[in-house]
Structures are given as structure tokens and as C-alpha cells.
Design a protein around this motif. Sequence first.
Motif, mmCIF file in Angstrom:
data_model
loop_
_atom_site.group_PDB
_atom_site.id
_atom_site.type_symbol
_atom_site.label_atom_id
_atom_site.label_comp_id
_atom_site.label_asym_id
_atom_site.label_seq_id
_atom_site.Cartn_x
_atom_site.Cartn_y
_atom_site.Cartn_z
ATOM 1 N N LEU A 19 54.625 34.889 32.424
ATOM 2 C CA LEU A 19 54.859 33.446 32.550
ATOM 3 C C LEU A 19 53.568 32.643 32.570
ATOM 4 C CD1 LEU A 19 57.721 33.461 35.223
ATOM 5 C CD2 LEU A 19 57.920 32.954 32.774
ATOM 6 N N GLY A 20 52.415 33.328 32.642
ATOM 7 C CA GLY A 20 51.125 32.641 32.666
ATOM 8 C C GLY A 20 50.849 31.933 33.979
ATOM 9 N N LEU A 21 51.435 32.431 35.063
ATOM 10 C CA LEU A 21 51.252 31.800 36.371
ATOM 11 C C LEU A 21 50.091 32.430 37.114
ATOM 12 C CD1 LEU A 21 55.015 31.681 37.406
ATOM 13 C CD2 LEU A 21 53.620 29.812 36.506
ATOM 14 N N PRO A 22 49.306 31.630 37.836
ATOM 15 C CA PRO A 22 48.175 32.178 38.589
ATOM 16 C C PRO A 22 48.648 32.885 39.862
ATOM 17 C CG PRO A 22 48.371 29.839 39.040
ATOM 18 C CD PRO A 22 49.396 30.162 37.976
ATOM 19 N N PHE A 23 47.842 33.809 40.344
ATOM 20 C CA PHE A 23 48.101 34.438 41.642
ATOM 21 C C PHE A 23 47.313 33.647 42.674
ATOM 22 C CE2 PHE A 23 47.004 37.536 44.974
ATOM 23 C CZ PHE A 23 48.291 37.833 45.399
ATOM 24 N N GLU A 24 48.003 33.000 43.592
ATOM 25 C CA GLU A 24 47.347 32.118 44.554
ATOM 26 C C GLU A 24 47.353 32.702 45.961
ATOM 27 O OE1 GLU A 24 49.049 28.249 44.150
ATOM 28 O OE2 GLU A 24 48.464 28.079 42.064
ATOM 29 N N GLY A 25 47.421 34.013 46.064
ATOM 30 C CA GLY A 25 47.442 34.647 47.378
ATOM 31 C C GLY A 25 46.244 35.547 47.558
ATOM 32 N N GLU A 26 46.406 36.530 48.415
ATOM 33 C CA GLU A 26 45.352 37.507 48.676
ATOM 34 C C GLU A 26 45.880 38.888 48.353
ATOM 35 O OE1 GLU A 26 44.105 37.166 52.730
ATOM 36 O OE2 GLU A 26 43.772 35.020 52.570
ATOM 37 N N THR A 27 45.010 39.755 47.861
ATOM 38 C CA THR A 27 45.430 41.120 47.597
ATOM 39 C C THR A 27 45.280 41.956 48.862
ATOM 40 O OG1 THR A 27 43.230 41.734 46.830
ATOM 41 C CG2 THR A 27 44.805 41.013 45.155
ATOM 42 N N ASP A 28 46.120 42.958 48.981
ATOM 43 C CA ASP A 28 46.089 43.883 50.105
ATOM 44 C C ASP A 28 45.448 45.163 49.597
ATOM 45 O OD1 ASP A 28 46.565 45.636 52.172
ATOM 46 O OD2 ASP A 28 48.695 45.203 52.318
ATOM 47 N N GLU A 29 44.326 45.536 50.147
ATOM 48 C CA GLU A 29 43.596 46.699 49.658
ATOM 49 C C GLU A 29 44.124 48.017 50.226
ATOM 50 O OE1 GLU A 29 41.481 46.449 47.174
ATOM 51 O OE2 GLU A 29 41.732 44.288 47.193
ATOM 52 N N GLN A 30 45.168 47.961 51.013
ATOM 53 C CA GLN A 30 45.734 49.182 51.564
ATOM 54 C C GLN A 30 46.576 49.888 50.513
ATOM 55 O OE1 GLN A 30 47.610 47.153 54.867
ATOM 56 N NE2 GLN A 30 46.315 48.292 56.283
ATOM 57 N N HIS A 31 46.725 51.187 50.671
ATOM 58 C CA HIS A 31 47.551 51.996 49.789
ATOM 59 C C HIS A 31 48.724 52.538 50.591
ATOM 60 C CE1 HIS A 31 44.618 52.004 46.524
ATOM 61 N NE2 HIS A 31 43.708 52.084 47.469
ATOM 62 N N TYR A 32 49.858 52.713 49.925
ATOM 63 C CA TYR A 32 51.061 53.183 50.591
ATOM 64 C C TYR A 32 51.700 54.306 49.792
ATOM 65 C CZ TYR A 32 50.727 48.808 53.162
ATOM 66 O OH TYR A 32 50.287 47.784 53.944
ATOM 67 N N LEU A 33 52.264 55.261 50.500
ATOM 68 C CA LEU A 33 53.148 56.249 49.903
ATOM 69 C C LEU A 33 54.556 55.744 50.129
ATOM 70 C CD1 LEU A 33 51.677 59.604 51.264
ATOM 71 C CD2 LEU A 33 51.574 58.763 48.927
#
Length: 91
Positions: A19-33
Motif C-alpha cells: 500500500l506504500g504506507l510508512p511504518f511510524e512505530g518502533e521495531t522490537d529487537e527481541q526474537h520469539y519462538l
Amino acid sequence: MSRYIAGCDGAHSTIRHQLGLPFEGETDEQHYLVGYLSIDWEMPQSRMFELNSTNGTIFGIPLPEGRWAVAGEYDRSQWKKNEHEEPDLAE
């Protein structure tokens, strides 16, 4: 008709990119199983749970037919020598 759509699938969302929409949040650098499992235990099937410890958090969400969606945080460096390898079932 709705005025808004909430997309909660993160910074790498295929739909958001299409859709060409920006990501306006924060990324979570944690990993999950994450596993979808049949587990024989005494956790009530009527509610989800969260277990916290100094090693991380595990979530359990009950699914139909006695199955569970279970997710837990993990540090890739503790599981595999190559950080790009996916963990296996034993891990």
C-alpha cells in the motif's frame, strides 16, 4: 464501511509495503519462538497465560481441541552458532 484499518503486523508488513504506507512505530529487537502444540498439562483451557522470569517471558493461548499457541522470547546467540538458522523443535 469503516473509517480506519489497524494493521498490527510490524515493520516488515507485506500489506503495508504494497500500500506504500510508512511504518511510524518502533521495531522490537527481541526474537520469539512460536509453536502450535498439543500439550498434556494442567493449565486451564479457558484462559491465556503469561509466565515471566529473568530469562524471559512465555505466553500460552488456548486453541480449539486442546491445542495451544505458545510463544517465548529467546536470544539467538544462545541457540545456534549461525544467527540466521531457524531453531528446531528440540530447542
